[in-house]
Enzyme design. Structure first.
Site, PDB file in Angstrom:
ATOM      1  N   SER A   1      -0.280  26.773 -16.942  1.00  0.00           N
ATOM      2  CA  SER A   1       0.071  25.365 -17.055  1.00  0.00           C
ATOM      3  C   SER A   1      -1.059  24.581 -17.705  1.00  0.00           C
ATOM      4  O   SER A   1      -2.220  24.669 -17.299  1.00  0.00           O
ATOM      5  CB  SER A   1       0.371  24.771 -15.675  1.00  0.00           C
ATOM      6  OG  SER A   1       1.582  25.264 -15.166  1.00  0.00           O
TER       7      SER A   1
ATOM      8  N   ASP B   1       4.477  14.828 -17.239  1.00  0.00           N
ATOM      9  CA  ASP B   1       3.643  15.990 -16.906  1.00  0.00           C
ATOM     10  C   ASP B   1       2.565  16.215 -17.959  1.00  0.00           C
ATOM     11  O   ASP B   1       2.238  17.361 -18.291  1.00  0.00           O
ATOM     12  CB  ASP B   1       4.473  17.253 -16.705  1.00  0.00           C
ATOM     13  CG  ASP B   1       3.731  18.293 -15.863  1.00  0.00           C
ATOM     14  OD1 ASP B   1       2.762  17.913 -15.186  1.00  0.00           O
ATOM     15  OD2 ASP B   1       4.118  19.475 -15.899  1.00  0.00           O
TER      16      ASP B   1
ATOM     17  N   HIS C   1       0.396  17.791 -13.399  1.00  0.00           N
ATOM     18  CA  HIS C   1       0.445  18.470 -12.105  1.00  0.00           C
ATOM     19  C   HIS C   1      -0.766  19.384 -11.892  1.00  0.00           C
ATOM     20  O   HIS C   1      -1.060  19.769 -10.753  1.00  0.00           O
ATOM     21  CB  HIS C   1       1.756  19.258 -11.943  1.00  0.00           C
ATOM     22  CG  HIS C   1       1.808  20.557 -12.665  1.00  0.00           C
ATOM     23  ND1 HIS C   1       2.437  20.714 -13.886  1.00  0.00           N
ATOM     24  CD2 HIS C   1       1.326  21.791 -12.347  1.00  0.00           C
ATOM     25  CE1 HIS C   1       2.346  21.973 -14.274  1.00  0.00           C
ATOM     26  NE2 HIS C   1       1.676  22.641 -13.367  1.00  0.00           N
TER      27      HIS C   1
END
Length: 340
Positions: free
Chosen positions: A193, A114, A84
């Site tokens: 992230s 992911d 993402h």
């Protein structure tokens, strides 16, 4: 003569143990040990975690920049991050804590785990050591290294709050559950992230993937499943998955059938995608899926584990309970496309 407590004239020597002072010393030693662990991990891992800047085209043709992190995991400049974070971008820029910058290009991304693999177009530091998330225990110290809010080289520490969590991931209309996600109370913010979640020894056991708020952080585990995904992205640039086109929820079997089979639950089909393999096989909403390829189906995850690349195009035997009747059908899974 009976023993008496020492009065002022019998005061203990200065080097006699004081319980209060001893407890304070013990606490100080523990804090020192904790600090040494975190500082050592920081010194080891921070140079190997890059800050990412990824260009994104928005509505109306406007460009924006997504921020994230990535972890060097090979000697020849490959990095791990979240799918993402890179989105559909083919390239971007990375920067290391020492000020070194480099463009990168995307090798492959898998939105349904992911995970994404990048390659730097310039020199990179030596790689981190990848560990094994299955060895983690609840309460174990972990350290998160990333670049939250664009602040490079940020380190936070906490514990493993829970294991075995599930995280829904989306790609088009397809939804997959990432298994065994690590939950931690180490502070994570946007930009973390794609960063590293490490043990006290500095081994990376997770790629931080989401911030759920209220002190809740999540990470995709480094385990046999993710290693296989990473290896496939390195060689093929994408992950092929099989697709039936149904959605279901766990539901109990009728008592008589449960007693006969020893299986407590099945998968109640709540949606069948028109024209998908499940539809062509004759499955209907309301069917209770009992087995697939002879294996009990107790959850969406049970079926998901069968939807691997080698299942594409191969007949798959399914048994469902429809009303009071057991019905056997054959479905042929198709390849999952990003718009499915």
């Amino acid at each position: 003569m009976a023993d008496t407590l020492p009065g002022p004239e019998h005061a203990p020597d200065d080097d006699t143990f004081d319980p209060v002072d001893g407890a304070a010393d013990t606490a100080a030693d523990a804090l020192d040990a904790y600090s040494r662990i975190v500082t050592t991990v920081s010194a080891t891992v921070t140079p190997r975690v890059a800050a990412l800047q990824v260009p994104r085209r928005g509505r109306g043709g406007w460009f924006s920049t997504a921020l994230g992190s990535a972890v060097v995991f090979t000697e020849d400049g490959f990095l791990l991050t979240n799918a993402h974070v890179v989105g559909h971008a083919d390239a971007g820029t990375l920067a290391f804590a020492d000020g070194t910058t480099s463009p990168f290009h995307t090798i492959g991304a898998d939105p349904l785990s992911d995970l994404a693999v990048l390659r730097a177009d310039g020199p990179t530091p030596t790689p981190v050591r990848l560990g094994e998330a299955t060895a983690l225990r609840v309460g174990q110290l972990v350290v998160a290294v990333g670049n939250p809010l664009g602040l490079a080289g940020t380190v936070t520490a906490g514990v493993v709050s829970a294991l075995g969590r599930s995280l829904p991931a989306h790609s088009g209309r397809a939804v997959r559950v990432i298994d065994n996600v690590i939950q931690t109370d180490a502070a994570l913010n946007p930009g973390n992230s794609g960063g590293a979640l490490t043990t006290a020894s500095g081994e990376v056991v997770g790629i931080t993937t989401a911030v759920a708020g209220n002190g809740l952080g999540l990470a995709v585990p480094i385990d046999s499943t993710s290693r296989q995904i990473i290896a496939t992205l390195l060689t093929d640039g994408r992950i092929r998955r099989a697709y039936l086109g149904l959605a279901g929820l766990p539901a109990p079997l009728p008592p008589a059938l449960r007693d006969r089979t020893g299986q407590p639950t099945g998968l109640r089909i709540v949606e069948v995608v028109p024209g998908a393999p499940a539809d062509r096989a004759g499955l209907h909403e309301g069917d209770l899926l009992l087995t697939a390829a002879g294996e009990p189906m107790s959850s969406a995850r049970s079926l998901q584990h069968l939807m691997l690349a080698d299942a594409i195009g191969r007949p798959l035997s399914l048994t469902v309970l429809r009303g009071q009747a057991l019905v056997d059908v054959i479905a042929v899974p198709a390849e999952l496309r990003s718009d499915d």
